[in-house]
Design a protein around this motif. Sequence first.
Motif, PDB file in Angstrom:
ATOM      1  N   ASP A  86       0.854  -1.191   0.000  1.00  0.00           N
ATOM      2  CA  ASP A  86       0.000   0.000   0.000  1.00  0.00           C
ATOM      3  C   ASP A  86       0.886   1.234   0.000  1.00  0.00           C
ATOM      4  OD1 ASP A  86      -2.716  -1.101   0.088  1.00  0.00           O
ATOM      5  OD2 ASP A  86      -2.063  -1.963   1.994  1.00  0.00           O
ATOM      6  N   PHE A  87       0.926   1.926  -1.150  1.00  0.00           N
ATOM      7  CA  PHE A  87       1.762   3.105  -1.352  1.00  0.00           C
ATOM      8  C   PHE A  87       1.014   4.367  -0.960  1.00  0.00           C
ATOM      9  CE2 PHE A  87       3.546   0.022  -4.206  1.00  0.00           C
ATOM     10  CZ  PHE A  87       4.879   0.341  -4.355  1.00  0.00           C
ATOM     11  N   VAL A  88       1.708   5.295  -0.300  1.00  0.00           N
ATOM     12  CA  VAL A  88       1.213   6.655  -0.081  1.00  0.00           C
ATOM     13  C   VAL A  88       2.324   7.584  -0.562  1.00  0.00           C
ATOM     14  CG1 VAL A  88       0.436   8.381   1.577  1.00  0.00           C
ATOM     15  CG2 VAL A  88      -0.182   5.974   1.916  1.00  0.00           C
ATOM     16  N   TYR A  89       2.003   8.401  -1.566  1.00  0.00           N
ATOM     17  CA  TYR A  89       2.979   9.326  -2.134  1.00  0.00           C
ATOM     18  C   TYR A  89       2.914  10.662  -1.423  1.00  0.00           C
ATOM     19  CZ  TYR A  89       3.424   5.833  -5.764  1.00  0.00           C
ATOM     20  OH  TYR A  89       3.656   4.653  -6.430  1.00  0.00           O
ATOM     21  N   GLU A  90       3.979  11.472  -1.576  1.00  0.00           N
ATOM     22  CA  GLU A  90       4.070  12.749  -0.868  1.00  0.00           C
ATOM     23  C   GLU A  90       2.922  13.688  -1.221  1.00  0.00           C
ATOM     24  OE1 GLU A  90       5.502  13.720  -4.793  1.00  0.00           O
ATOM     25  OE2 GLU A  90       5.971  12.009  -3.539  1.00  0.00           O
ATOM     26  N   ASP A  91       2.311  13.508  -2.403  1.00  0.00           N
ATOM     27  CA  ASP A  91       1.200  14.379  -2.793  1.00  0.00           C
ATOM     28  C   ASP A  91      -0.145  13.875  -2.264  1.00  0.00           C
ATOM     29  OD1 ASP A  91       0.680  12.186  -4.405  1.00  0.00           O
ATOM     30  OD2 ASP A  91       0.858  13.275  -6.304  1.00  0.00           O
ATOM     31  N   GLY A  92      -0.125  12.779  -1.482  1.00  0.00           N
ATOM     32  CA  GLY A  92      -1.345  12.237  -0.891  1.00  0.00           C
ATOM     33  C   GLY A  92      -1.998  11.153  -1.735  1.00  0.00           C
ATOM     34  N   SER A  93      -1.531  10.949  -2.959  1.00  0.00           N
ATOM     35  CA  SER A  93      -2.120   9.895  -3.791  1.00  0.00           C
ATOM     36  C   SER A  93      -1.706   8.523  -3.262  1.00  0.00           C
ATOM     37  CB  SER A  93      -1.721  10.070  -5.259  1.00  0.00           C
ATOM     38  OG  SER A  93      -0.326   9.946  -5.407  1.00  0.00           O
ATOM     39  N   THR A  94      -2.518   7.524  -3.566  1.00  0.00           N
ATOM     40  CA  THR A  94      -2.281   6.171  -3.065  1.00  0.00           C
ATOM     41  C   THR A  94      -2.326   5.178  -4.223  1.00  0.00           C
ATOM     42  OG1 THR A  94      -4.626   5.798  -2.626  1.00  0.00           O
ATOM     43  CG2 THR A  94      -3.292   6.699  -0.810  1.00  0.00           C
ATOM     44  N   GLU A  95      -1.752   4.032  -3.963  1.00  0.00           N
ATOM     45  CA  GLU A  95      -1.742   2.953  -4.953  1.00  0.00           C
ATOM     46  C   GLU A  95      -1.557   1.642  -4.189  1.00  0.00           C
ATOM     47  OE1 GLU A  95       1.134   1.467  -8.627  1.00  0.00           O
ATOM     48  OE2 GLU A  95       1.509   3.390  -7.674  1.00  0.00           O
ATOM     49  N   GLN A  96      -2.193   0.585  -4.670  1.00  0.00           N
ATOM     50  CA  GLN A  96      -1.961  -0.737  -4.083  1.00  0.00           C
ATOM     51  C   GLN A  96      -1.480  -1.685  -5.176  1.00  0.00           C
ATOM     52  OE1 GLN A  96      -5.113  -3.667  -2.803  1.00  0.00           O
ATOM     53  NE2 GLN A  96      -4.236  -3.212  -0.785  1.00  0.00           N
ATOM     54  N   ARG A  97      -0.472  -2.456  -4.836  1.00  0.00           N
ATOM     55  CA  ARG A  97       0.032  -3.481  -5.748  1.00  0.00           C
ATOM     56  C   ARG A  97       0.141  -4.768  -4.942  1.00  0.00           C
ATOM     57  NH1 ARG A  97       4.467  -1.097  -7.894  1.00  0.00           N
ATOM     58  NH2 ARG A  97       3.093  -0.157  -9.419  1.00  0.00           N
ATOM     59  N   ILE A  98      -0.378  -5.850  -5.497  1.00  0.00           N
ATOM     60  CA  ILE A  98      -0.297  -7.156  -4.834  1.00  0.00           C
ATOM     61  C   ILE A  98       0.527  -8.087  -5.707  1.00  0.00           C
ATOM     62  CG2 ILE A  98      -1.566  -9.139  -3.930  1.00  0.00           C
ATOM     63  CD1 ILE A  98      -3.935  -7.200  -3.451  1.00  0.00           C
ATOM     64  N   TRP A  99       1.686  -8.490  -5.172  1.00  0.00           N
ATOM     65  CA  TRP A  99       2.582  -9.414  -5.853  1.00  0.00           C
ATOM     66  C   TRP A  99       2.293 -10.836  -5.393  1.00  0.00           C
ATOM     67  CZ3 TRP A  99       6.042  -8.687  -9.673  1.00  0.00           C
ATOM     68  CH2 TRP A  99       6.456  -7.376  -9.956  1.00  0.00           C
ATOM     69  N   THR A 100       2.311 -11.775  -6.320  1.00  0.00           N
ATOM     70  CA  THR A 100       2.218 -13.193  -6.014  1.00  0.00           C
ATOM     71  C   THR A 100       3.486 -13.843  -6.550  1.00  0.00           C
ATOM     72  OG1 THR A 100      -0.177 -13.090  -6.257  1.00  0.00           O
ATOM     73  CG2 THR A 100       0.823 -15.273  -6.287  1.00  0.00           C
ATOM     74  N   LEU A 101       4.326 -14.336  -5.636  1.00  0.00           N
ATOM     75  CA  LEU A 101       5.626 -14.896  -6.011  1.00  0.00           C
ATOM     76  C   LEU A 101       5.667 -16.384  -5.694  1.00  0.00           C
ATOM     77  CD1 LEU A 101       6.063 -11.809  -5.053  1.00  0.00           C
ATOM     78  CD2 LEU A 101       8.442 -12.408  -5.120  1.00  0.00           C
ATOM     79  N   HIS A 102       6.363 -17.127  -6.551  1.00  0.00           N
ATOM     80  CA  HIS A 102       6.531 -18.569  -6.373  1.00  0.00           C
ATOM     81  C   HIS A 102       8.012 -18.895  -6.447  1.00  0.00           C
ATOM     82  CE1 HIS A 102       2.225 -19.165  -6.871  1.00  0.00           C
ATOM     83  NE2 HIS A 102       2.302 -18.314  -7.885  1.00  0.00           N
TER      84      HIS A 102
END
Length: 188
Positions: A86-102
């Motif tokens: 769960d990313f929070v950038y300095e400008d207040g914007s957000t992003e979520q990335r879900i990695w699935t690793l094997h």
Amino acid sequence: MGRKTTISLSLATLFSASLAVLSACTGHPGASDPPLSDRQFRLEEFFDGPLVARGQFQDRFGTVRRQFEVKINGVWDGKTLTLTEDFVYEDGSTEQRIWTLHKTGETTWEGTAPGVIGMAKGEILGDRFNWKYTIDLPVPSADGPAKTTRVSFDDWIWLQSENRAFNRAYMMKWGVTLGDVSITFEKL
């Protein structure tokens, strides 16, 4: 075409070729680099549980363009490592990335996340992990919603201690380095 035009075109071609070679030759870590310690990076151990990461993107000229904090929850079930970022950038914007690793071998991994083109591939090299992938990355836009651009990453993560790792990710497009991302991971 006169001699002066031919010389100008030749110089322009030489200059362009020189720039391409210089930008392609920027220093990046390599698999043959010696380890920095005798630690052994075990991805499934380090990223299992909660972490916080802080980092920034710097363009190829050294200008810092974005800073961020990432809260990461990692879950290793014995076969799959799932990383919810769960990313929070300095400008207040957000992003979520879900990695699935094997884990595909003693030292090799593969994985995917939304936006990743094909399969990301990685290898543990003693105290470091190299992760390569291509992704359609969201890019903020001043005139509306974020756009995406397709870039490739050559990610290097060094295990610095039981609870800390440092990441340097080189971002490229068409073989030219656009910049890099520096991140420090801390286990909570």
